[in-house]
Write a protein that holds these residues in place. Sequence first.
Motif, PDB file in Angstrom:
ATOM      1  N   ASN A 129       0.842  -1.188   0.000  1.00 42.39           N
ATOM      2  CA  ASN A 129       0.000   0.000   0.000  1.00 42.39           C
ATOM      3  C   ASN A 129       0.877   1.238   0.000  1.00 42.39           C
ATOM      4  O   ASN A 129       1.646   1.457   0.934  1.00 42.39           O
ATOM      5  CB  ASN A 129      -0.911  -0.004   1.221  1.00 42.39           C
ATOM      6  CG  ASN A 129      -1.879  -1.169   1.150  1.00 42.39           C
ATOM      7  OD1 ASN A 129      -2.380  -1.507   0.076  1.00 42.39           O
ATOM      8  ND2 ASN A 129      -2.126  -1.794   2.283  1.00 42.39           N
ATOM      9  N   TYR A 313     -12.990  -2.016  -1.320  1.00 36.15           N
ATOM     10  CA  TYR A 313     -11.963  -2.995  -1.705  1.00 36.15           C
ATOM     11  C   TYR A 313     -12.554  -4.141  -2.564  1.00 36.15           C
ATOM     12  O   TYR A 313     -12.015  -4.455  -3.632  1.00 36.15           O
ATOM     13  CB  TYR A 313     -11.326  -3.489  -0.400  1.00 36.15           C
ATOM     14  CG  TYR A 313     -10.088  -4.337  -0.504  1.00 36.15           C
ATOM     15  CD1 TYR A 313      -9.080  -4.054  -1.427  1.00 36.15           C
ATOM     16  CD2 TYR A 313      -9.908  -5.422   0.362  1.00 36.15           C
ATOM     17  CE1 TYR A 313      -7.931  -4.837  -1.481  1.00 36.15           C
ATOM     18  CE2 TYR A 313      -8.765  -6.201   0.316  1.00 36.15           C
ATOM     19  CZ  TYR A 313      -7.783  -5.918  -0.611  1.00 36.15           C
ATOM     20  OH  TYR A 313      -6.655  -6.696  -0.653  1.00 36.15           O
ATOM     21  N   ASP A 317     -11.791  -5.302  -6.544  1.00 32.49           N
ATOM     22  CA  ASP A 317     -11.306  -6.637  -6.897  1.00 32.49           C
ATOM     23  C   ASP A 317     -12.182  -7.280  -7.970  1.00 32.49           C
ATOM     24  O   ASP A 317     -11.681  -7.971  -8.864  1.00 32.49           O
ATOM     25  CB  ASP A 317     -11.229  -7.529  -5.644  1.00 32.49           C
ATOM     26  CG  ASP A 317      -9.803  -7.635  -5.131  1.00 32.49           C
ATOM     27  OD1 ASP A 317      -8.871  -7.632  -5.966  1.00 32.49           O
ATOM     28  OD2 ASP A 317      -9.605  -7.706  -3.907  1.00 32.49           O
TER      29      ASP A 317
END
Length: 572
Positions: A129, A313, A317
């Motif tokens: 990150n 998130y 994905d």
Amino acid sequence: MKKFKKLIAEKISTACASAFPGTVVDVDDTEALIEYPPDASMGDLALPCFKLSKMLRRSPVQIALTLASALEGETDFKAEALNGYLNFKISPDALAGSTLSEVFADKELYGSPKNGYGKTVVLDYSSPNVAKPFHIGHLGTTVIGHSLKKLHEFAGYNCVGINYLGDWGTQFGKMIVAYRKWGNKEAVEKGGCDALVELYVRFHNEAEKNEALNDEARAEFHKLELGDEENIALWKWFKDISLAEYSKTYKQLDIEFDSYAGESFYTDKMPAQVQKLRDLGLLKIDDGASIVDLEQYNMPPCLILKKDGSTLYPTRDIAAAYYRYNTYNFDKAIYVTSAAQSLHFAQWFKVVEMMGYPFYNNLVHVPYGTVSINGAKLATRTGNVILLKELLAQAIEKVDRITAEKNPDMSAEKRAEIAEAVGVGAIVFYYLSNNRIKDINFMLEDALSYEGNTGPYVQYTYARTCSLLEKCGTVTMPEKVKITTDEEHELVKVLAQFPERVSAAIEAYEPSYITRFILDLSASFNRFYHNCQILVTDDADVAATRKALTYAVNTVLGTAFSLICLKKTKQI
Ligand code: ARG
């Protein structure tokens, strides 16, 4: 060994057909039952007769005895019945002859399952990150991921390594606020990633006392999402600084990626997926947020949109998997992350299945356990972290010191080269020595030990094979293979198992199988080296066989090293 397992299975099938008329014993099924006995003195291979017992309606003891006498007179192996097992001793010359000729024919490709040609595997790994520390928790995804890539490449797959950088999200709002309040250009330019992390940590400390900072951060991130020029420029800058530093670590580890398309790359690709979910009637509103209900699969809901409409998130994905499928047409997509993310992957994999995408079955999550170092746990937010680059630097420095003590005359340049290969190798090897799912307590002293099951020990063994080969001159496949000692036979047995170990490692996504193989091969080679004269023997066939064995160990160790990203060094 595969070849002999097959040969034995064929012979058993034929023997059964004549000893027990009317029965058909399948060759492949029998081959799958053949195992390695726990104790080498019992034999090289064994067939437990319990499964056959059901099929043939005879006791295992009786079957073993009958088959042992039916197989009498075989030249390549001897069969012996013992308590319902058939134990096999393979002719040492036959096994060595067949194994060595395979190694000489295939060389660096010996051991490849060769079953990946024409297929594509996408591997998502490392993925740090941006602006958060690249700490030793990332070591797992980085080295396991890269090793899985190497293993698949070895099998012939076309592989795409993706570093899915965490380059989007509220942390950038925090960074922007922190930088404007407490940072300045010179300090960040000079301090690089460390300066960014410092700002990040400071933000968290201050936000604990002053909640309003979090609102400011959210607002700045929102501006970034809307394309605010100044914020975009800062975001790009933070990202460039981080990438420059990651590249140094990747270079040390000898890792390259085919794509750095991070989370931000998918910003404009999410709305289509959200719309598709909506069209399919899969989105539910829950307390203002949009979710996919997974109750019937015994999982908490998968969050798609926050109350304020921003994406999450899992949303990213899903969009990324869709994009990758259309771009690379993958047969398998592998994601390597800590086990803490297992639920996240199970959830969005399920959502992809519910969306009816054909690739849902080709998604694989490969989890791994946690890492602590010398007993201390990691904590990102408080700044109590061990950075990966620091761990590598420490290892390199220690090896450099040890090398200087051992070889006072060596040039500093040469020493630095060895220190990097052995220091970094020690960390990688130690990490990959355990089953990936196990939690690891990293003991640097142990990793760097030159004795014991460590990277330095196996690199030393490799270097030993190199210097022996230099003395051997050209080594070719012996005209007559002649095995005269147990040490040679045991060594051949390990070499012969390499192809099976590689297949098992790929099937289980487990680089540690290769690490263990390297240890087994090193131990057998060192026993052979200490007990058998390699360069001086009167018997020309024995000499040729021993040289060929040394060549085989050198080649196979080299291949195995490259599968787990361990450098080959001729000197240590
Ligand atoms: N950046 C994430 C982290 O450090 C890992 C990303 C894993 N890959 C993925 N496709 N979610 O936790």
